[in-house]
Write a protein that holds these residues in place. Structure first.
Motif, PDB file in Angstrom:
ATOM      1  N   LYS A 157      28.124  40.821  30.659  1.00 29.42           N
ATOM      2  CA  LYS A 157      28.847  41.132  29.425  1.00 29.42           C
ATOM      3  C   LYS A 157      30.261  41.591  29.753  1.00 29.42           C
ATOM      4  O   LYS A 157      31.234  41.163  29.110  1.00 29.42           O
ATOM      5  CB  LYS A 157      28.116  42.217  28.640  1.00 29.42           C
ATOM      6  CG  LYS A 157      28.863  42.657  27.378  1.00 29.42           C
ATOM      7  CD  LYS A 157      28.163  43.822  26.691  1.00 29.42           C
ATOM      8  CE  LYS A 157      28.985  44.317  25.503  1.00 29.42           C
ATOM      9  NZ  LYS A 157      28.381  45.500  24.856  1.00 29.42           N
ATOM     10  N   MET A 158      30.391  42.447  30.750  1.00 27.61           N
ATOM     11  CA  MET A 158      31.720  42.930  31.155  1.00 27.61           C
ATOM     12  C   MET A 158      32.614  41.766  31.550  1.00 27.61           C
ATOM     13  O   MET A 158      33.767  41.672  31.137  1.00 27.61           O
ATOM     14  CB  MET A 158      31.585  43.912  32.319  1.00 27.61           C
ATOM     15  CG  MET A 158      32.896  44.458  32.870  1.00 27.61           C
ATOM     16  SD  MET A 158      33.655  43.402  34.168  1.00 27.61           S
ATOM     17  CE  MET A 158      32.478  43.608  35.506  1.00 27.61           C
ATOM     18  N   PHE A 159      32.081  40.822  32.332  1.00 26.31           N
ATOM     19  CA  PHE A 159      32.895  39.702  32.805  1.00 26.31           C
ATOM     20  C   PHE A 159      33.296  38.777  31.661  1.00 26.31           C
ATOM     21  O   PHE A 159      34.468  38.403  31.533  1.00 26.31           O
ATOM     22  CB  PHE A 159      32.132  38.919  33.868  1.00 26.31           C
ATOM     23  CG  PHE A 159      32.894  37.740  34.401  1.00 26.31           C
ATOM     24  CD1 PHE A 159      33.879  37.910  35.358  1.00 26.31           C
ATOM     25  CD2 PHE A 159      32.643  36.451  33.929  1.00 26.31           C
ATOM     26  CE1 PHE A 159      34.604  36.814  35.844  1.00 26.31           C
ATOM     27  CE2 PHE A 159      33.360  35.369  34.405  1.00 26.31           C
ATOM     28  CZ  PHE A 159      34.343  35.555  35.366  1.00 26.31           C
ATOM     29  N   LEU A 160      32.344  38.395  30.828  1.00 26.57           N
ATOM     30  CA  LEU A 160      32.624  37.437  29.761  1.00 26.57           C
ATOM     31  C   LEU A 160      33.641  37.972  28.761  1.00 26.57           C
ATOM     32  O   LEU A 160      34.416  37.200  28.181  1.00 26.57           O
ATOM     33  CB  LEU A 160      31.336  37.053  29.033  1.00 26.57           C
ATOM     34  CG  LEU A 160      30.280  36.311  29.866  1.00 26.57           C
ATOM     35  CD1 LEU A 160      29.044  36.034  29.029  1.00 26.57           C
ATOM     36  CD2 LEU A 160      30.834  35.017  30.446  1.00 26.57           C
ATOM     37  N   THR A 161      33.665  39.278  28.579  1.00 29.72           N
ATOM     38  CA  THR A 161      34.604  39.869  27.615  1.00 29.72           C
ATOM     39  C   THR A 161      35.995  40.082  28.210  1.00 29.72           C
ATOM     40  O   THR A 161      36.868  40.641  27.545  1.00 29.72           O
ATOM     41  CB  THR A 161      34.056  41.201  27.075  1.00 29.72           C
ATOM     42  OG1 THR A 161      33.724  42.071  28.162  1.00 29.72           O
ATOM     43  CG2 THR A 161      32.807  40.962  26.228  1.00 29.72           C
ATOM     44  N   ARG A 162      36.227  39.610  29.437  1.00 29.17           N
ATOM     45  CA  ARG A 162      37.580  39.660  30.029  1.00 29.17           C
ATOM     46  C   ARG A 162      38.440  38.493  29.538  1.00 29.17           C
ATOM     47  O   ARG A 162      39.643  38.470  29.785  1.00 29.17           O
ATOM     48  CB  ARG A 162      37.530  39.592  31.571  1.00 29.17           C
ATOM     49  CG  ARG A 162      36.735  40.663  32.310  1.00 29.17           C
ATOM     50  CD  ARG A 162      37.141  42.063  31.936  1.00 29.17           C
ATOM     51  NE  ARG A 162      36.260  42.579  30.891  1.00 29.17           N
ATOM     52  CZ  ARG A 162      36.560  43.607  30.122  1.00 29.17           C
ATOM     53  NH1 ARG A 162      37.725  44.218  30.220  1.00 29.17           N
ATOM     54  NH2 ARG A 162      35.717  44.012  29.200  1.00 29.17           N
ATOM     55  N   LEU A 163      37.841  37.496  28.906  1.00 25.21           N
ATOM     56  CA  LEU A 163      38.556  36.267  28.539  1.00 25.21           C
ATOM     57  C   LEU A 163      39.729  36.571  27.611  1.00 25.21           C
ATOM     58  O   LEU A 163      39.568  37.202  26.568  1.00 25.21           O
ATOM     59  CB  LEU A 163      37.590  35.298  27.847  1.00 25.21           C
ATOM     60  CG  LEU A 163      38.133  33.897  27.532  1.00 25.21           C
ATOM     61  CD1 LEU A 163      38.400  33.130  28.810  1.00 25.21           C
ATOM     62  CD2 LEU A 163      37.124  33.127  26.663  1.00 25.21           C
ATOM     63  N   GLY A 164      40.931  36.117  28.013  1.00 30.36           N
ATOM     64  CA  GLY A 164      42.135  36.346  27.225  1.00 30.36           C
ATOM     65  C   GLY A 164      42.694  35.056  26.657  1.00 30.36           C
ATOM     66  O   GLY A 164      42.083  33.986  26.742  1.00 30.36           O
ATOM     67  N   GLU A 165      43.882  35.143  26.079  1.00 33.20           N
ATOM     68  CA  GLU A 165      44.527  33.982  25.464  1.00 33.20           C
ATOM     69  C   GLU A 165      44.835  32.911  26.503  1.00 33.20           C
ATOM     70  O   GLU A 165      45.214  33.211  27.636  1.00 33.20           O
ATOM     71  CB  GLU A 165      45.827  34.409  24.776  1.00 33.20           C
ATOM     72  CG  GLU A 165      45.629  35.262  23.526  1.00 33.20           C
ATOM     73  CD  GLU A 165      44.938  34.506  22.410  1.00 33.20           C
ATOM     74  OE1 GLU A 165      45.239  33.300  22.248  1.00 33.20           O
ATOM     75  OE2 GLU A 165      44.087  35.092  21.720  1.00 33.20           O
ATOM     76  N   ASN A 166      44.680  31.643  26.078  1.00 35.61           N
ATOM     77  CA  ASN A 166      44.985  30.482  26.926  1.00 35.61           C
ATOM     78  C   ASN A 166      44.278  30.570  28.276  1.00 35.61           C
ATOM     79  O   ASN A 166      44.858  30.287  29.318  1.00 35.61           O
ATOM     80  CB  ASN A 166      46.499  30.334  27.150  1.00 35.61           C
ATOM     81  CG  ASN A 166      46.843  29.013  27.839  1.00 35.61           C
ATOM     82  OD1 ASN A 166      46.246  27.977  27.544  1.00 35.61           O
ATOM     83  ND2 ASN A 166      47.775  29.051  28.765  1.00 35.61           N
TER      84      ASN A 166
END
Length: 357
Positions: free
Chosen positions: A257-266
Motif C-alpha cells: 500500500k505504501m509503495f502503490l500510493t507513491r504514484l505521482g503525476e505523469n
C-alpha cells in the motif's frame, strides 16, 4: 534433416527468398536454425539456393512457414536472429489458432512493439510478453506475475529506459524489498549502499544490458536512475518517473500500500513478482496477493499473468518450473497463487495473458 512417414506428409510448401545474403543468418550456422524448427514442429526443411521446401503435416508446415517468414522479416529490418528468436516465433505461432497465428508471429518484428534502448532493440518472445508490452504502453499501473525467466522485470526496465531516453519521463526508480531468499546472511560489511546492493543486483544487471556502462554510471550519479530498497520509498511522491517494484511477492500488504500510493503525476508504475517464491516469514501474507485481489477490477490497472509457456530462458528452466508447479498442485498448494479477476467485456487491452493450449 528429418524424414517423415509418407502418410503424414502433404504437398511440400515452397518458400522463395529475394535476398540471398540474408539466408546464412536465417538458416543458422550448419543450418542449426532449420534443424531447431524441424525438431519443434516435426517437419522436414530442405534448402536449395534461395528456395526452401517444407514437408510435413499441413498444420505443422503452415506453422513452419509463418515462423520462417517472420524470421526473414526480422533480418530485413536489421534485427538479429538467434536460437532464442527461432524459439520465440515457434512459441508465438503455436499460441494462437488459425489466422491469429500470423499476427502473433509478426509481433517479433513489429516496429510498434519494439522497445528501443541504447544497446539493443527488444521485441516480445512469448504470448505473455506480447500482452505485457501492450499493457505497459496502455496503463499507468501494471502488475506482471508469473514464474522466473518470463522477462517480467527485464521488459519493465527496458520500457522504463526507452521512456527516459525519449524524454517521456525524467527518471527511473527501481526498487526491491530487502528480503533474504531463505538464508540468514547476518550483518553485512560496509556502508548502507554496500549492505543493500546485493539485493538490488538483478536490477543493475538489467540496466547494464540496456545501456553502455558509462551511461548507467552517469544516470546513477545524477539521479536520473535510482536503485533503492523498498523501505526508502516511504514519504515520497514519485512524479515524472517510471517506477518498478521487483520481487513484490516479498512485500507485506502494508508495504505494498505504501509503495502503490507513491504514484505521482505523469508516472508509470510496474509491480513484478513470482507468487511461487515467497520468502516472507511463514504465516505472513504477501502484499502482491493482497494488491491483485483488491485492485485487479480497476480499469486503470492491468494484470498480466505469465505461465510456464512464457519462460524464455534455457528450455530446461521451463521443465523445472512445470515440475515444481505439478508438485504444488498435487500437494494442494496452488490456491495460494493470486489470480486476476476478469474485467467486464469491452476493456480496450487484455489484463491477463492468454494461456497457450
Amino acid at each position: 534433416m528429418s524424414d517423415l512417414p509418407a502418410s503424414e506428409v502433404g504437398e511440400p510448401t515452397l518458400l522463395q527468398f529475394d535476398d540471398n545474403s540474408l539466408l546464412p543468418m536465417l538458416f543458422g550456422e550448419h543450418d542449426q536454425h532449420l534443424s531447431r524448427i524441424e525438431r519443434q514442429l516435426g517437419v522436414s526443411l530442405v534448402s536449395r539456393g534461395n528456395r526452401l521446401a517444407i514437408s510435413g503435416p499441413p498444420d505443422a508446415a503452415h506453422t513452419a512457414k509463418l515462423a520462417l517468414d517472420a524470421l526473414y522479416a526480422r533480418l530485413k529490418k536489421d534485427l538479429p536472429v538467434t536460437a532464442a528468436e527461432v524459439d520465440a516465433v515457434v512459441r508465438m505461432a503455436l499460441s494462437k489458432p488459425g489466422a491469429d497465428a500470423k499476427a502473433a508471429v509478426d509481433a517479433v518484428h513489429s516496429e510498434g512493439l519494439t522497445i528501443h534502448t541504447r544497446r539493443r532493440r527488444i521485441t516480445p518472445r512469448s504470448p505473455g510478453q506480447l500482452a505485457y508490452i501492450e499493457a505497459l504502453a496502455a496503463h499507468n499501473m501494471v502488475f506482471g506475475i508469473g514464474p522466473a525467466g518470463t522477462g517480467k522485470t527485464y521488459l519493465a526496465v527496458a520500457v522504463a529506459v526507452s521512456r527516459l531516453l525519449q524524454g517521456e519521463v525524467d527518471r527511473i526508480i527501481l526498487s526491491r524489498p530487502a528480503v533474504e531468499a531463505g538464508e540468514h546472511l547476518g550483518f553485512l560489511p560496509g556502508d548502507l549502499r554496500d549492505k543493500v546492493d546485493p539485493y538490488l543486483r538483478p536490477l543493475y544487471d538489467a540496466l547494464f544490458d540496456m545501456l553502455p556502462a558509462e551511461q548507467v554510471m552517469k544516470h546513477l550519479a545524477n539521479g536520473e536512475v535510482e536503485v533503492a530498497p523498498l523501505a526508502f520509498m516511504r514519504g515520497r511522491t514519485l512524479s515524472n518517473a517510471s517506477v518498478i517494484l521487483d520481487e513484490a511477492q516479498n512485500t507485506t500488504p502494508v508495504q505494498m500500500k505504501m509503495f502503490l500510493t507513491r504514484l505521482g503525476e505523469n508516472s508509470h508504475m510496474v509491480v513484478t513478482g513470482d507468487p511461487s517464491q515467497i520468502d516472507l516469514p511463514k504465516g505472513q501474507p504477501s502484499g502482491l496477493h493482497d494488491a491483485i485481489d483488491l485492485l485487479s477490477d480497476m480499469e486503470e490497472v492491468a494484470v498480466v499473468e505469465f505461465t510456464d509457456a512464457d519462460v524464455v530462458r534455457h528450455a530446461l528452466v521451463t521443465r523445472v518450473v512445470r515440475a515444481y508447479e505439478a508438485r504444488d498442485r498435487a500437494n494442494g498448494e496452488d490456491g495460494d497463487r493470486p489470480r486476476a479477476r476478469k474485467k467486464p467485456s469491452g476493456t480496450a487491452k487484455p489484463t491477463t495473458a492468454d494461456r497457450p493450449e
